[in-house]
Scaffold this motif. Structure first.
Motif, PDB file in Angstrom:
ATOM      1  N   HIS A 175       4.497   4.249  -3.815  1.00 39.35           N
ATOM      2  CA  HIS A 175       5.360   5.298  -3.263  1.00 39.35           C
ATOM      3  C   HIS A 175       4.576   6.592  -3.071  1.00 39.35           C
ATOM      4  O   HIS A 175       4.710   7.253  -2.038  1.00 39.35           O
ATOM      5  CB  HIS A 175       6.574   5.537  -4.165  1.00 39.35           C
ATOM      6  CG  HIS A 175       7.567   4.434  -4.156  1.00 39.35           C
ATOM      7  ND1 HIS A 175       8.333   4.124  -3.063  1.00 39.35           N
ATOM      8  CD2 HIS A 175       7.919   3.553  -5.126  1.00 39.35           C
ATOM      9  CE1 HIS A 175       9.121   3.095  -3.345  1.00 39.35           C
ATOM     10  NE2 HIS A 175       8.889   2.727  -4.586  1.00 39.35           N
ATOM     11  N   ASN A 176       3.749   6.928  -4.048  1.00 40.89           N
ATOM     12  CA  ASN A 176       2.945   8.151  -3.951  1.00 40.89           C
ATOM     13  C   ASN A 176       1.951   8.068  -2.801  1.00 40.89           C
ATOM     14  O   ASN A 176       1.733   9.046  -2.088  1.00 40.89           O
ATOM     15  CB  ASN A 176       2.222   8.426  -5.268  1.00 40.89           C
ATOM     16  CG  ASN A 176       3.174   8.805  -6.376  1.00 40.89           C
ATOM     17  OD1 ASN A 176       4.287   9.282  -6.129  1.00 40.89           O
ATOM     18  ND2 ASN A 176       2.755   8.579  -7.612  1.00 40.89           N
ATOM     19  N   LYS A 188       3.129   8.878   0.709  1.00 40.93           N
ATOM     20  CA  LYS A 188       3.336  10.299   1.014  1.00 40.93           C
ATOM     21  C   LYS A 188       2.215  10.856   1.878  1.00 40.93           C
ATOM     22  O   LYS A 188       2.391  11.867   2.546  1.00 40.93           O
ATOM     23  CB  LYS A 188       3.486  11.095  -0.275  1.00 40.93           C
ATOM     24  CG  LYS A 188       4.767  10.768  -1.010  1.00 40.93           C
ATOM     25  CD  LYS A 188       4.874  11.505  -2.312  1.00 40.93           C
ATOM     26  CE  LYS A 188       6.148  11.068  -3.039  1.00 40.93           C
ATOM     27  NZ  LYS A 188       6.232  11.626  -4.373  1.00 40.93           N
ATOM     28  N   PHE A 191      12.974  -1.525   0.492  1.00 45.63           N
ATOM     29  CA  PHE A 191      12.425  -1.726  -0.852  1.00 45.63           C
ATOM     30  C   PHE A 191      13.415  -2.451  -1.751  1.00 45.63           C
ATOM     31  O   PHE A 191      14.624  -2.272  -1.630  1.00 45.63           O
ATOM     32  CB  PHE A 191      12.056  -0.382  -1.478  1.00 45.63           C
ATOM     33  CG  PHE A 191      10.761   0.180  -0.957  1.00 45.63           C
ATOM     34  CD1 PHE A 191       9.572  -0.030  -1.625  1.00 45.63           C
ATOM     35  CD2 PHE A 191      10.745   0.907   0.226  1.00 45.63           C
ATOM     36  CE1 PHE A 191       8.379   0.475  -1.131  1.00 45.63           C
ATOM     37  CE2 PHE A 191       9.570   1.412   0.730  1.00 45.63           C
ATOM     38  CZ  PHE A 191       8.380   1.204   0.047  1.00 45.63           C
ATOM     39  N   CYS A 241       8.739  -4.837  -0.857  1.00 43.82           N
ATOM     40  CA  CYS A 241       9.318  -4.211   0.323  1.00 43.82           C
ATOM     41  C   CYS A 241       8.945  -5.049   1.539  1.00 43.82           C
ATOM     42  O   CYS A 241       8.200  -6.025   1.436  1.00 43.82           O
ATOM     43  CB  CYS A 241       8.803  -2.785   0.493  1.00 43.82           C
ATOM     44  SG  CYS A 241       7.038  -2.666   0.825  1.00 43.82           S
TER      45      CYS A 241
END
Length: 149
Positions: free
Chosen positions: A136-137, A140, A91, A96
């Motif tokens: 990012h969330n 998960k 990233f 990324c």
């Protein structure tokens, strides 16, 4: 002649099967080099969809591919099913790299390794944007799938 070297991450949190169609076969009777990028795009779209995202809506931002590296390991043929593995890594402020490994489903033969540099983009302002927390969330979801019950 110097060869491109591509180091893959140790772990790929997402895997999807993709069958090689006749339209992806070249005159040599195997997967065409132009079709490899199409397979990579398909794997990326499935990866994003599994995380509840699309290329045009990740926290209100889109994605643009800034570069691509493809390293061919072996031929692939019409009707074969490849396992496409995808991982996000390396990233930076604006994006990324997405890494891909394609292996033949029945025998595990490596077919190709790849990386695409992805930049988050605000189409409203026509400018690159910082990696959104939504991305990012969303990643998960893959961590949760790997956690033993």
């Amino acid at each position: 002649m110097a060869r491109v070297k591509l180091e893959l991450p140790e772990h790929f949190p997402y895997v999807t099967p993709i069958e090689i169609g006749i339209g992806q076969i070249n005159y040599g009777g195997h997967l065409g080099n132009d079709s490899a990028l199409t397979l990579i795009h398909e794997a990326r779209l499935r990866f994003l969809r599994a995380a509840g995202l699309t290329e045009l809506d990740i926290g209100g931002l889109g994605l643009i591919q800034s570069d691509a590296v493809i390293v061919y390991k072996s031929q692939a043929f019409w009707g074969e099913t490849l396992l496409a593995e995808v991982a996000a890594a390396d990233f930076n402020k604006y994006g990324c790299d997405l890494f891909y490994r394609f292996r033949q489903q029945t025998n595990g033969r490596d077919v190709l390794h790849a990386k695409t540099g992805m930049v988050f983009f605000d189409y409203g302002s026509n400018k690159p944007a910082s990696v959104p927390a939504a991305f990012h969330n969303a990643l998960k979801v893959f961590e949760a799938q790997e956690t033993p019950a």
